[in-house]
Write a protein that holds these residues in place. Sequence first.
Motif, PDB file in Angstrom:
ATOM      1  N   PRO A   1       0.800  -1.225   0.000  1.00 23.63           N
ATOM      2  CA  PRO A   1       0.000   0.000   0.000  1.00 23.63           C
ATOM      3  C   PRO A   1       0.837   1.282   0.000  1.00 23.63           C
ATOM      4  CG  PRO A   1       0.117  -0.918   2.208  1.00 23.63           C
ATOM      5  CD  PRO A   1       0.859  -1.877   1.315  1.00 23.63           C
ATOM      6  N   VAL A   2       0.208   2.358  -0.447  1.00 23.72           N
ATOM      7  CA  VAL A   2       0.799   3.685  -0.336  1.00 23.72           C
ATOM      8  C   VAL A   2       0.059   4.408   0.786  1.00 23.72           C
ATOM      9  CG1 VAL A   2       1.158   5.885  -1.492  1.00 23.72           C
ATOM     10  CG2 VAL A   2       1.416   3.773  -2.766  1.00 23.72           C
ATOM     11  N   VAL A   3       0.802   4.949   1.759  1.00 27.62           N
ATOM     12  CA  VAL A   3       0.208   5.562   2.939  1.00 27.62           C
ATOM     13  C   VAL A   3       0.652   7.022   3.010  1.00 27.62           C
ATOM     14  CG1 VAL A   3       0.199   5.499   5.474  1.00 27.62           C
ATOM     15  CG2 VAL A   3       0.233   3.361   4.177  1.00 27.62           C
ATOM     16  N   LYS A   4      -0.299   7.923   3.208  1.00 26.03           N
ATOM     17  CA  LYS A   4       0.081   9.332   3.327  1.00 26.03           C
ATOM     18  C   LYS A   4       0.752   9.582   4.677  1.00 26.03           C
ATOM     19  CE  LYS A   4      -1.597  14.037   3.170  1.00 26.03           C
ATOM     20  NZ  LYS A   4      -2.517  14.978   2.570  1.00 26.03           N
ATOM     21  N   VAL A   5       1.929  10.226   4.657  1.00 23.16           N
ATOM     22  CA  VAL A   5       2.611  10.531   5.910  1.00 23.16           C
ATOM     23  C   VAL A   5       2.369  11.993   6.289  1.00 23.16           C
ATOM     24  CG1 VAL A   5       4.806  10.582   7.149  1.00 23.16           C
ATOM     25  CG2 VAL A   5       4.339   8.748   5.530  1.00 23.16           C
ATOM     26  N   LYS A   6       2.646  12.896   5.372  1.00 25.65           N
ATOM     27  CA  LYS A   6       2.260  14.293   5.583  1.00 25.65           C
ATOM     28  C   LYS A   6       2.299  15.066   4.259  1.00 25.65           C
ATOM     29  CE  LYS A   6       6.575  16.687   6.544  1.00 25.65           C
ATOM     30  NZ  LYS A   6       7.306  17.572   7.445  1.00 25.65           N
ATOM     31  N   ASP A   7       1.555  16.143   4.191  1.00 27.09           N
ATOM     32  CA  ASP A   7       1.520  17.024   3.018  1.00 27.09           C
ATOM     33  C   ASP A   7       1.599  16.232   1.708  1.00 27.09           C
ATOM     34  OD1 ASP A   7       1.527  19.001   4.948  1.00 27.09           O
ATOM     35  OD2 ASP A   7       3.710  19.254   4.868  1.00 27.09           O
ATOM     36  N   ASN A   8       2.686  16.439   0.982  1.00 27.02           N
ATOM     37  CA  ASN A   8       2.829  15.779  -0.317  1.00 27.02           C
ATOM     38  C   ASN A   8       3.746  14.567  -0.251  1.00 27.02           C
ATOM     39  OD1 ASN A   8       1.107  17.475  -1.568  1.00 27.02           O
ATOM     40  ND2 ASN A   8       2.701  18.841  -2.369  1.00 27.02           N
ATOM     41  N   ILE A   9       3.902  13.991   0.937  1.00 27.24           N
ATOM     42  CA  ILE A   9       4.837  12.867   1.101  1.00 27.24           C
ATOM     43  C   ILE A   9       4.088  11.579   1.475  1.00 27.24           C
ATOM     44  CG2 ILE A   9       6.849  12.014   2.364  1.00 27.24           C
ATOM     45  CD1 ILE A   9       7.819  14.837   2.645  1.00 27.24           C
ATOM     46  N   TYR A  10       4.328  10.565   0.676  1.00 24.84           N
ATOM     47  CA  TYR A  10       3.658   9.278   0.860  1.00 24.84           C
ATOM     48  C   TYR A  10       4.697   8.170   1.040  1.00 24.84           C
ATOM     49  CZ  TYR A  10      -0.588  11.573  -0.781  1.00 24.84           C
ATOM     50  OH  TYR A  10      -1.659  12.408  -0.913  1.00 24.84           O
TER      51      TYR A  10
END
Length: 447
Positions: free
Chosen positions: A85-94
């Motif tokens: 999976p791709v998980v959002k960490v913050k702002d524009n960073i996954y």
Amino acid sequence: MKYYSTNGQAPISDLEKAVVKGLAEDRGLYMPEQIYKLPQVFFDNISDMKFQDIAYNVASNFFGEDVDEDALQDLVYDTLSFDCPVVKVKDNIYSLELFHGPTLAFKDVGARFMARLLQYFIRMSGSEGIAANGTVNVLVATSGDTGSAVANGFLGVDGIHVYVLYPKGKVSPIQECQFTTLGKNITAIEVDGVFDDCQALVKSAFMDEELNKHMKLTSANSINVARFLPQAFYYFNAYARMKALGKADNLVMCVPSGNFGNICSALFGHKMGLPIQRFIAANNANDIFYKYLQTGCYEPRPSVQTLANAMDVGDPSNFARIINLYSKNGELTPEETHQSITSLISGATYSDEQIRETMRQCYEETGYILDPHGACGYQALVDGLKPGEIGVFCETAHPAKFKEKVDDILGIDVEIPERLAAFMRGEKQSVPMTKDFADFKAYLLQQ
Ligand SMILES: *Cc1c(COP(=O)(O)O)cnc(C)c1O
């Protein structure tokens, strides 16, 4: 598909030979003669496809000429029995989480794929085949991560026996249990020495004539085409998942790199048409590639030990592949090649102190637990992302794989996933061995 050597002095090979031999006769790395672009319709529909189907399309583009269609599909589905999976960490960073496989690190995919492909060739080959008749024996030296991925990838694959050589007392208990508790066709050999001694034993075994007459030996080294290419599946999946979020237009892919196999597979994906804008190779203090990007000079050095120890590489093997990919088969000068590489790939390098700081900051700010390798990738995006870009970094291992370090740095108690806990409950079995080749040889001759 035909495979040539990056050193250009070895005979052209077919896939079977490239997989069984690993390294070409001239000690170069095998490269496919062609990298076909995938059709536009594949990219148009990719966000509706699941991981396995995306991967099958990519695999068939590489291996379709050499592996029967049904067998290849079975192989890909068997390899990818987990999510990525791709998980959002913050702002524009996954974060692209590559750690949901059997041993919780990204090498699982390549190891399993290679095991199944080798098995396919054993079954297919006639009396002439390299792998015909009798067991094929895989020798692998490990400082931790590779051994667990290879052992689990090859576990229960008939016709193949794996010997994992590891340095006594130099591998963390969590890593050790992942290849010493398996049994079946996996034998762990505990060498009274350091990692380099293990590697020397394996190398001597490959060169020993008597031993090679006695048994069929092969390696499961990460330079093997069957081990590094399947990692390209991850990047197509990342693109698909980001496209589904409507965030795929200006993608930057950041890969924590050691031997550069993982990022190399991403670059193969790019050659196949994967729409990634640019790449970042994140290094720890072993900054040989970073220096190459800055200066155009490649100067290998002995590796230094860091927190992100799976990236402690002083002479990354796959550098030769990257040069080969961007030199138009040697037509470009070294300066032109360097320029074409730096127009697509940038670098970053982080000290242990910076890795610690990144892990702490990210955890405080977002609650996301980075492992020391993923931390390099995350920080390279924090530092390097330009306005309008979306960044995806590979989280290459589950933080519990490096539990002692992560707990210590973050002051938490990382939960151990059940899969890992199950290994830890298993009974450790290993064969004690000196670092003297005569002893290792005598042992193998009895098998
Ligand atoms: C192997 C490994 C890396 C480095 O990957 P390369 O393909 O060698 O560049 C990074 N992180 C982890 C956790 C690894 O096991």
